[in-house]
Design an enzyme around this catalytic site. Structure first.
Site, PDB file in Angstrom:
ATOM      1  N   HIS A 109     -14.887  40.139  26.574  1.00 22.37           N
ATOM      2  CA  HIS A 109     -15.244  38.862  26.315  1.00 22.37           C
ATOM      3  C   HIS A 109     -16.714  38.313  26.572  1.00 22.37           C
ATOM      4  CE1 HIS A 109     -10.945  36.831  25.461  1.00 22.37           C
ATOM      5  NE2 HIS A 109     -11.241  37.687  24.500  1.00 22.37           N
ATOM      6  N   MET A 159       1.810  36.269  37.630  1.00 21.23           N
ATOM      7  CA  MET A 159       2.749  35.378  38.378  1.00 21.23           C
ATOM      8  C   MET A 159       3.849  34.960  37.513  1.00 21.23           C
ATOM      9  SD  MET A 159       1.206  34.522  41.176  1.00 21.23           S
ATOM     10  CE  MET A 159       1.687  32.994  41.670  1.00 21.23           C
ATOM     11  N   CYS A 187     -33.146  37.306  17.106  1.00 23.28           N
ATOM     12  CA  CYS A 187     -33.272  39.108  16.781  1.00 23.28           C
ATOM     13  C   CYS A 187     -31.993  39.691  17.348  1.00 23.28           C
ATOM     14  CB  CYS A 187     -34.365  39.235  17.595  1.00 23.28           C
ATOM     15  SG  CYS A 187     -34.324  39.300  19.362  1.00 23.28           S
TER      16      CYS A 187
END
Length: 304
Positions: free
Chosen positions: A153, A271, A164
């Site tokens: 990411h 978790m 550019c």
């Protein structure tokens, strides 16, 4: 049936726990047994792929701006981390990312980050490899000392020029003078409304295009070259860990099933209270900072 006190007499004193204690005891035994088996797989592995998600960052106190309570001012990430939001209001989006960059100066890698980095260094000396495939953009893996990191990411500390296309590391604080002191997360904070020419601009000779954070926004595709590297790593790994995320949610869900389909062991550390699927052989529940260090510590079979 048996009266309570008779039932209790059948247990040694040390085992006269409440039901909660009993369950915890069972879980801990399950953890320990599972860990012993995992450690055998770990000892044999030559190429370990570690997929990490938001949970690892959350344990360092990094805000994600997702879910309950995850607000910057009145917005969540999905409101601001989009190409549309940036084209409509680049100043606001840059305030948000400026805040996210500045927050990182008060955050540190946690024991999970450090265990991964130490494992890579140690196994590297034995001719074994560890690669981190992360959706996190905070660079805490790098700061912990991990060398082989694929950031699917992107990073808070990279910019990309809208004109550019140049991608550049950027650790300036503030990222541009106009953002100094801006980006406060408080819902009553006044918007900075910075003119677009004073936002971060490209310093390449003759370009001066508008810079954007080099992160993958909602509705954008992942970088093809990084995906190719990820595929190569997952083809050759002989052990896969999914840490601080689940193998049934994006992006780990794009990667883990193909590894398991080859019969390679996948271990989840998160978790969640339920293992994602039976195909994933191991599931260790709890904070990664607690479960990962013993899983990745030196194994007695390691020579160096």
């Amino acid at each position: 049936g048996m009266r309570n006190e008779e039932a209790l007499r059948l247990f040694p004193i040390s085992k006269r726990f409440t039901f909660a204690h009993f369950l915890h005891d069972l879980c801990m035994r399950g953890f320990t047994a599972g860990l012993a088996h995992f450690r055998e797989e770990f000892a044999k592995a030559k190429h370990i792929a570690i997929i990490t998600g938001a949970g690892v960052s959350a344990e360092s106190g990094v805000p994600t701006f997702r879910g309950a309570g995850g607000y910057w001012r009145t917005w969540q990430a999905q409101d601001l981390a989009t190409p549309g939001a940036f084209s409509r209001d680049p100043s606001l989006v840059w305030e948000f990312y400026h805040y996210r960059r500045e927050v990182m100066s008060s955050k540190e890698p946690n024991p999970a980050h450090l265990a991964i980095a130490e494992c890579e260094a140690r196994l590297g000396q034995q001719g074994r490899s560890v690669v981190v495939i992360t959706q996190n953009i905070d660079e805490l893996h790098r700061r912990a000392g991990s060398k082989h990191v694929l950031e699917i990411h992107g990073s808070l500390f990279k910019t990309r020029c809208m004109s550019c296309g140049e991608v550049k590391e950027n650790y300036k604080s503030p990222v541009c003078p106009a953002l100094k002191g801006k980006g406060a997360p408080d819902p009553n904070a006044k918007e900075a409304r910075i003119p677009v020419e004073d936002l971060p601009r490209c310093d390449r000779q003759g370009c001066h295009g508008l810079l954007r954070p080099h992160v993958v926004w909602f509705g954008e595709t992942l970088d093809a070259d990084i995906l190719t590297s990820v595929e190569q790593e997952l083809e050759r790994c002989d052990l896969c860990l999914v840490v601080g995320t689940s193998s049934i949610v994006y992006p780990a869900a794009m990667f883990a099933p193909q590894v398991a389909a080859r019969g390679v062991c996948v271990a989840e550390f998160n978790m969640e209270s339920t293992p994602a699927t039976q195909r994933f052989m191991y599931h260790f529940e709890g904070p990664c900072g607690r479960t990962l260090p013993p899983a990745l510590a030196r194994h007695q079979s390691e020579v160096i």
